[in-house]
Write an enzyme that holds these catalytic residues in place. Structure first.
Site, mmCIF file in Angstrom:
data_model
loop_
_atom_site.group_PDB
_atom_site.id
_atom_site.type_symbol
_atom_site.label_atom_id
_atom_site.label_comp_id
_atom_site.label_asym_id
_atom_site.label_seq_id
_atom_site.Cartn_x
_atom_site.Cartn_y
_atom_site.Cartn_z
ATOM 1 N N MET A 30 0.848 -1.187 0.000
ATOM 2 C CA MET A 30 0.000 0.000 0.000
ATOM 3 C C MET A 30 0.890 1.246 0.000
ATOM 4 O O MET A 30 0.440 2.349 0.308
ATOM 5 C CB MET A 30 -0.938 -0.002 1.209
ATOM 6 N N TYR A 32 4.116 3.927 0.831
ATOM 7 C CA TYR A 32 4.830 4.525 1.948
ATOM 8 C C TYR A 32 5.888 3.514 2.433
ATOM 9 O O TYR A 32 5.880 3.053 3.561
ATOM 10 C CB TYR A 32 3.903 4.982 3.082
ATOM 11 N N LEU A 33 6.738 3.188 1.481
ATOM 12 C CA LEU A 33 7.663 2.063 1.653
ATOM 13 C C LEU A 33 8.665 2.295 2.777
ATOM 14 O O LEU A 33 9.102 3.419 3.018
ATOM 15 C CB LEU A 33 8.426 1.831 0.343
ATOM 16 N N HIS A 34 9.003 1.201 3.431
ATOM 17 C CA HIS A 34 10.061 1.215 4.438
ATOM 18 C C HIS A 34 10.917 -0.028 4.224
ATOM 19 O O HIS A 34 10.646 -0.829 3.316
ATOM 20 C CB HIS A 34 9.474 1.273 5.861
ATOM 21 N N HIS A 37 9.328 -3.435 3.399
ATOM 22 C CA HIS A 37 8.910 -3.678 2.011
ATOM 23 C C HIS A 37 10.131 -3.973 1.136
ATOM 24 O O HIS A 37 10.098 -4.845 0.274
ATOM 25 C CB HIS A 37 8.227 -2.438 1.416
#
Ligand code: PAF
Length: 284
Positions: A30, A32-34, A37
């Site tokens: 979904m 808002y990568l961190h 991910h």
């Protein structure tokens, strides 16, 4: 890196890739990568030739009053991070593209979706399975990688894939944690410094539960009570604490060889989850 927003364009691209004999690895997100991910991208890179990531904040899996509107979004940042981690194609459809007027179908997995997060978030897993089924049909991956932080989600998807005979392998990758133990999540962005500090009780309580089990504690209720004592209060409200069978998600009275310990809490208004899968007799 290519960005594709249309379903037909994505299907055409996948058809070309498959015709050329390329193995497709898929990471549904979904956005808002961190680092969590990005670890999934790296996991997929070792097993596939082409990596496709979807970025879609799926309205169908948010209940009324949940954080759909304020869920963090930053496509420009996501593109940079996804590409640097080795993503080849981002599929980023709009909600209208995924759920056009007249959309009527729900894919639903029974029983294991009625406990834990499914109990607190009715309809959530129907939204997840429906969107994943659509994404799998559109992207037609050979493998799809999910994070174990959402243990129940992973199990639900595996069950759907098995029950509906999808020709697809589901990989579940380990939880990625901050140096202080906090499980990475896009929702960590909501936490104030003080709340973030309090959120550390989640991972700490799981580590302590594991230590107690390794010392011989086998009573499910005693483990639940110890976790409750450790995390409750001072702005942290418990949604659930589960000491469960990792396959059925049913609570266990007496801990056997494998146990899932899962917790969901509200720190202020932010809902956080974490879990630990424990093998009590490794090597046996
Ligand atoms: O885990 C998530 O981010 C979502 O539930 C998923 C799998 C991308 C479906 O919207």
């Amino acid at each position: 890196m290519e960005i594709i927003t249309g379903i037909t364009s994505m299907q055409n691209r996948t058809r070309e890739l498959r015709a050329a004999g390329r193995r497709i690895g898929f990471i549904p997100t979904m956005g808002y990568l961190h680092e969590g991910h990005l670890s999934l991208v790296r996991e997929a890179r070792g097993r596939a030739d082409v990596i496709i990531m979807s970025i879609f904040v799926n309205p169908a899996q948010f209940g009324p009053g949940e954080d759909f509107e304020r869920y963090p979004r930053d496509m420009e940042r996501d593109k940079i991070l996804a590409e640097a981690a080795g993503t080849d194609i981002i599929f980023a459809p709009s909600a209208e593209e995924m759920y056009p007027r007249g959309f009527l179908t729900t894919v639903s997995v029974d029983r294991i979706t009625r406990v834990m997060c499914g109990k607190s978030r009715p309809g959530h897993f129907d939204g997840v399975t429906t969107v994943c089924m659509k994404l799998f049909q559109i992207v037609r991956p050979h493998i799809a990688v999910f994070g174990r932080k959402d243990y129940q989600q992973s199990l639900v998807i595996r069950t759907m894939v098995k029950d509906l005979d999808l020709d697809l392998e589901i990989i579940t990758a380990p939880i990625v944690r901050e140096a202080d133990g906090l499980a990475m999540s896009s929702r960590n962005k909501y936490l104030s410094a003080d709340e973030r500090e309090r959120a550390l009780r989640l991972s700490a309580s799981l580590r302590e539960a594991e230590a107690a089990i390794r010392r011989g504690e086998r009573r499910g209720e005693a483990v639940v009570a110890a976790i409750r004592k450790r995390i409750e209060g001072h702005g942290v409200t418990i949604d659930y604490i589960a000491v469960s069978d990792p396959l059925t998600l049913e609570p266990v009275a007496v801990i056997g060889d494998h146990v899932l310990i899962a917790v969901a809490v509200y720190v202020g208004k932010t809902r956080l989850i974490d879990n630990l899968l424990i093998e009590t007799n490794p090597g046996e």
